[in-house]
Design an enzyme around this catalytic site. Structure first.
Site, PDB file in Angstrom:
ATOM      1  N   SER A  88      -3.887   1.055  -4.730  1.00  0.00           N
ATOM      2  CA  SER A  88      -3.275  -0.175  -4.226  1.00  0.00           C
ATOM      3  C   SER A  88      -4.303  -1.273  -3.974  1.00  0.00           C
ATOM      4  O   SER A  88      -3.940  -2.354  -3.508  1.00  0.00           O
ATOM      5  CB  SER A  88      -2.504   0.112  -2.935  1.00  0.00           C
ATOM      6  OG  SER A  88      -3.379   0.590  -1.923  1.00  0.00           O
ATOM      7  N   HIS A  99       1.493   5.051  -2.766  1.00  0.00           N
ATOM      8  CA  HIS A  99       1.864   6.441  -2.495  1.00  0.00           C
ATOM      9  C   HIS A  99       3.076   6.956  -3.264  1.00  0.00           C
ATOM     10  O   HIS A  99       3.090   8.101  -3.713  1.00  0.00           O
ATOM     11  CB  HIS A  99       2.149   6.620  -0.995  1.00  0.00           C
ATOM     12  CG  HIS A  99       0.941   6.692  -0.143  1.00  0.00           C
ATOM     13  ND1 HIS A  99       0.117   7.804  -0.101  1.00  0.00           N
ATOM     14  CD2 HIS A  99       0.401   5.814   0.731  1.00  0.00           C
ATOM     15  CE1 HIS A  99      -0.873   7.602   0.752  1.00  0.00           C
ATOM     16  NE2 HIS A  99      -0.725   6.395   1.265  1.00  0.00           N
ATOM     17  N   HIS A 110       0.830  -1.206   0.000  1.00  0.00           N
ATOM     18  CA  HIS A 110       0.000   0.000   0.000  1.00  0.00           C
ATOM     19  C   HIS A 110       0.864   1.254   0.000  1.00  0.00           C
ATOM     20  O   HIS A 110       0.651   2.169  -0.805  1.00  0.00           O
ATOM     21  CB  HIS A 110      -0.916   0.041   1.220  1.00  0.00           C
ATOM     22  CG  HIS A 110      -1.522   1.392   1.443  1.00  0.00           C
ATOM     23  ND1 HIS A 110      -2.583   1.859   0.722  1.00  0.00           N
ATOM     24  CD2 HIS A 110      -1.161   2.413   2.273  1.00  0.00           C
ATOM     25  CE1 HIS A 110      -2.876   3.095   1.097  1.00  0.00           C
ATOM     26  NE2 HIS A 110      -2.020   3.446   2.032  1.00  0.00           N
ATOM     27  N   GLU A 169      -5.541   9.604   0.003  1.00  0.00           N
ATOM     28  CA  GLU A 169      -5.890   8.189   0.093  1.00  0.00           C
ATOM     29  C   GLU A 169      -6.975   7.779  -0.903  1.00  0.00           C
ATOM     30  O   GLU A 169      -6.870   6.733  -1.538  1.00  0.00           O
ATOM     31  CB  GLU A 169      -6.340   7.838   1.517  1.00  0.00           C
ATOM     32  CG  GLU A 169      -5.231   7.896   2.556  1.00  0.00           C
ATOM     33  CD  GLU A 169      -4.185   6.786   2.406  1.00  0.00           C
ATOM     34  OE1 GLU A 169      -4.326   5.946   1.490  1.00  0.00           O
ATOM     35  OE2 GLU A 169      -3.233   6.773   3.177  1.00  0.00           O
TER      36      GLU A 169
END
Length: 290
Positions: free
Chosen positions: A197, A137, A132, A178
């Site tokens: 993700s 990111h 993730h 997010e």
């Protein structure tokens, strides 16, 4: 269902010896089985994201030392990031305290979990892991607008914590970094790491009829709760990533004062003043509640 419970507070991780909670990634200690989990996740998302991830995500991924065969080495990632946007990736044992998280972001250090999920956890995870944090990111940190925005968020988080309004600012992070969507020439695209993700949330966020897709409005977002245990009921859409640079320059203090005492909105609520890009049926979450 792919899901990660994202949060800023320390979770199951025990306090490490270093005051900043960083640890050594321990890259050489990864097992063949752990690299195999990374490969499975990487290849699955890489097949899914073309035509769904934003252009900046795709470009960031191309320029990073990242591929399917092995979990990336944070030192190699940091070398490329530092040259491009001045960021680096630091390993942490899991979720860290708010002030530690913000302090790292304010100094362009992205705290990433060093562990990877087990084979039976491919579609659900309690805490953000290396897949993730790195796959979701890091490609976006190659983009100058996102790089500046997340640093400003870290600085703003430290101020919001002192003012006792951290929950309001956390919602901005949640619905942008997010779970954000962006308009591009070909249509809506993913830029939020929690979507990028996650196999099933990528499809749900862009193609399912259930969620609302609403034009981003800062005060609206700051008053809106979010889901930490399931797909989002509403996604907020920005016109372009430069909009985040505008947010990075805003003085939030007057906004905190303006919304103080005003009621919060539930995740699936649509308001009369919303720019509704796609009205959601709400069918998925009604079924879950039922």
């Amino acid at each position: 269902m792919d899901a990660v419970k994202h949060g800023l507070a320390a979770g199951a991780a025990s306090r490490p010896q270093r005051a900043d909670w960083t640890i050594d990634q321990g890259w050489s200690a990864y097992t063949p089985e752990e690299h195999a989990v990374w490969k499975t996740l990487f290849e699955r998302q890489s097949r899914l994201l073309p035509g769904r991830a934003c252009d900046e995500f795709v470009e960031g991924m191309k320029k990073l030392p990242i591929g399917p065969e092995q979990i990336p080495d944070f030192r190699e990632l940091s070398e490329v990031l530092m040259e491009r946007t001045g960021w680096q990736v630091v390993a942490v044992p899991g979720l860290v305290p708010d002030e530690v998280f913000f302090e790292h972001l304010a100094h362009r250090r992205f705290p990433a979990g060093h562990f990877i999920r087990k084979p039976h956890e491919l579609d659900y995870l309690e805490e953000p892991d290396v897949f993730h944090d790195v796959f979701g990111h890091v490609p976006m940190l190659m983009n100058p607008a996102i790089a500046d925005y997340i640093q400003a968020y870290g600085e703003g988080g430290l101020r919001a914590q002192k003012l006792g309004v951290l929950d309001k600012l956390a919602r901005v992070y949640w619905y942008t970094v997010e779970f954000g969507l962006v308009r591009q020439a070909e249509g809506l695209r993913v830029y939020g790491a929690g979507i990028a993700s996650s196999y099933t949330e990528t499809v749900f966020a862009l193609e399912d009829a259930s969620p609302n897709r609403i034009g981003f409005d800062l005060e609206r977002v700051m008053r809106t709760h979010y889901r930490i245990d399931d797909f989002q009921e509403s996604y907020f859409v920005i016109d372009n990533l430069d909009r985040l640079l505008e947010l990075a320059r805003i003085d939030f203090a007057p906004i905190y004062e303006r919304i103080a005492g005003q009621p919060d909105h539930q995740p699936g609520t649509v308001l009369p003043g919303d720019e509704v890009i796609t009205p959601g049926t709400g069918q998925y979450h009604r079924g879950r509640r039922g």
